[in-house]
Design an enzyme around this catalytic site. Structure first.
Site, mmCIF file in Angstrom:
data_model
loop_
_atom_site.group_PDB
_atom_site.id
_atom_site.type_symbol
_atom_site.label_atom_id
_atom_site.label_comp_id
_atom_site.label_asym_id
_atom_site.label_seq_id
_atom_site.Cartn_x
_atom_site.Cartn_y
_atom_site.Cartn_z
ATOM 1 N N ALA A 251 -11.520 -5.481 4.500
ATOM 2 C CA ALA A 251 -11.953 -4.436 4.587
ATOM 3 C C ALA A 251 -11.092 -3.321 4.695
ATOM 4 O O ALA A 251 -10.041 -3.854 5.581
ATOM 5 C CB ALA A 251 -13.208 -4.165 5.844
ATOM 6 N N GLY A 253 -10.849 -2.638 1.621
ATOM 7 C CA GLY A 253 -10.475 -2.926 0.171
ATOM 8 C C GLY A 253 -9.448 -2.271 -0.265
ATOM 9 O O GLY A 253 -9.431 -2.384 -1.620
ATOM 10 N N LYS A 255 -6.100 -3.060 -0.155
ATOM 11 C CA LYS A 255 -5.154 -3.928 -0.730
ATOM 12 C C LYS A 255 -5.923 -4.938 -1.816
ATOM 13 O O LYS A 255 -5.265 -5.263 -2.709
ATOM 14 C CB LYS A 255 -4.818 -4.910 0.340
ATOM 15 N N ASP A 330 -4.144 -9.788 6.047
ATOM 16 C CA ASP A 330 -3.752 -8.663 6.980
ATOM 17 C C ASP A 330 -4.582 -8.780 7.961
ATOM 18 O O ASP A 330 -5.688 -8.241 8.032
ATOM 19 C CB ASP A 330 -4.117 -7.460 5.868
ATOM 20 N N CYS A 380 -0.794 -3.864 11.102
ATOM 21 C CA CYS A 380 -0.272 -2.440 11.391
ATOM 22 C C CYS A 380 -0.322 -1.942 13.020
ATOM 23 O O CYS A 380 -0.532 -1.042 13.407
ATOM 24 C CB CYS A 380 -1.536 -1.558 10.954
#
Length: 476
Positions: A251, A253, A255, A330, A380
């Protein structure tokens, strides 16, 4: 009232971050004073937006050149024409860079100084962050408004970064950050008497401190708002047509859809997330962008490995071992690289809670990856524990994994402090916003800049982000 201070953190969290950025290895190379200056620069950078707003072209539906022409026409309609200037990145060629210009007295095209108004609107910290990235103020984000505010009034908007303002207050004298001026769409009475039913625009920003382009409803089938490092990740994964790819924590979405576009929508992209409304958002984005190779499931990634070696369940999770050619993890993280972020109220316990979860997900990803397959890990955040320390742990725990060079390599190398070798650090990408000084630029100077120089600045002054790429050398 303050003007853009450093990010507001709990003392325990700031001390934790400082210990990571001033670890023994870093201090031995940079020196204590230089390491401390770099850390303080980071804290100030995190409260400001990146130099550019970036959007990715959906190359599945149209060429970059075609969308470039459409985008110019659209932005001319939405923004001050003199403020519209965008270029495409030299390496991530489908990524468009639009400069975020901080207001200066010398910006003649903006007119006179932005004058703070007697009528004030106070918004929450998250709403304030969105305004700095080009958003208008939506009603749910409004915490307080002056008692005499009417629809159509010119108002000054402030962010309550400490979260101290009471909902519905008529005035607020605590710590607040000036975000710019706008026009109120509603009166104070309309906002608070009908809250929380109202969800539309409460203040339409006309003179923000940062002029950041808004891409709301701009070519929605052709463009996807995405930070530059997030677009780099999919290129590093390097998906190929016909492959089976897993996006383990997918989520919303961005990537996932980029991976499918890079594969020319040929193959299969499995997207997992454990929150159902986020999975629906992935499906909506795939539909909007015209991508048919994506299958999204509401499923906990830590349970995605099928332990009993029986027949696969029609391609739905959980999956048999060694089912995927490439996997993107991720990972859920503390998010301390996101910009702008003027305040984070998390406790140290919350900030440090992600490392164990990331390791569980990483272990599942390794098991699901085919021999010879590629695993890309990204976050991140800027913490050492969630980035370089995770790489060191992975290489020790899974000796059949090898750290790979990345392409494109536009971020800096990894940070010292996790015991990785110089060569290993060079194979990582750490996007560290503290490596470039703050720059005030008007659009005139940007038009004169070389595309290579603009791309270089975008590479450096972006969100804090981390990428590591592994290959699985043999079966487990």
């Amino acid at each position: 009232m303050s003007i853009f201070p450093k990010i507001s953190l709990r003392l325990e969290v700031e001390s934790y971050l400082k210990a990571g950025f001033m670890n023994e290895e870093v201090v031995s190379v940079l020196g204590k004073e230089a390491a401390e200056r770099k850390f303080e620069t980071l804290l100030h950078k995190l409260s400001h937006p990146p130099s550019f707003t970036t959007v990715r072209v959906n190359t599945h539906l149209a060429s970059v050149q075609h969308v470039k022409s459409l985008l110019f026409d659209e932005l001319q309609k939405k923004e001050n024409p003199k403020a519209v200037h965008f270029v495409f990145h030299t390496l991530c060629t489908e990524t468009c860079l639009q400069r975020n210009v901080r207001w200066r007295k010398t910006d003649a095209w903006r007119g006179n100084n932005i004058k703070q108004q007697p009528c004030e609107v106070i918004v929450g910290a998250q709403c304030g962050n969105a305004v700095l990235r080009g958003a208008h103020v939506y009603v749910p984000g409004i915490v307080s408004a002056s008692k005499f505010m009417k629809g159509g009034d010119v108002v000054s908007v402030y962010s309550d970064i400490k979260g101290k303002c009471k909902k519905g207050a008529k005035e607020f004298d605590g710590t607040k950050i000036f975000l710019g001026n706008g026009i109120s769409e509603l009166s104070r009475k309309e906002i608070f008497s009908r809250f929380p039913e109202l969800k539309g625009i409460g203040v339409r920003m006309t003179d923000p401190v940062y002029l950041s382009p808004s891409f709301d409803n701009v070519l929605p089938s052709y463009l996807f708002l995405q930070n530059l490092p997030s677009a780099v990740v999919s290129h590093v994964l390097d998906p190929q047509p016909g492959e089976k790819i897993l996006d383990l924590c997918a989520a919303p979405g961005g990537k996932t859809t980029h991976i499918a576009a890079l594969m020319r929508d040929q193959g299969e992209v499995i997207a997992l997330d454990k929150i159902s409304n986020k999975v629906e958002k992935i499906k909506q984005n795939a539909l909007l962008l015209g991508l048919n190779s994506i299958r999204a499931f509401c499923f906990d990634g830590t349970k995605a490995l099928k332990l009993d070696m029986v027949k696969d369940t029609d391609g739905e999770p959980p999956f048999l071992p060694e089912s995927f050619d490439r996997i993107l993890l991720d990972a859920p993280c503390s998010g301390l690289g996101q910009r702008p972020n003027m305040a984070c109220t998390w406790t140290l316990k919350e900030v440090t809670s992600y490392q164990p979860l990331q390791r569980k997900l990483f272990t599942v990803a390794v098991e699901l990856l085919k021999p010879g397959g590629v695993l890309v890990y990204s976050t991140c955040t800027v913490t050492l524990a969630e980035n370089e320390e995770q790489v060191a742990w992975a290489l020790k725990t899974f000796p059949h994994l090898q750290l790979q060079r990345q392409d494109p390599q536009i971020g800096g190398e990894g940070m010292l402090g996790a015991g990785l070798s110089s060569e290993q650090l060079k194979r990582l990408q750490r996007f560290d916003p503290c490596v470039v000084p703050s720059q005030d630029s008007d659009t005139g100077s940007l038009r004169d800049a070389r595309i290579e120089d603009t791309s270089w600045l975008a590479n450096k002054d972006c969100i804090g982000f981390f990428i590591a790429k592994f290959v699985k050398c043999r079966s487990t």
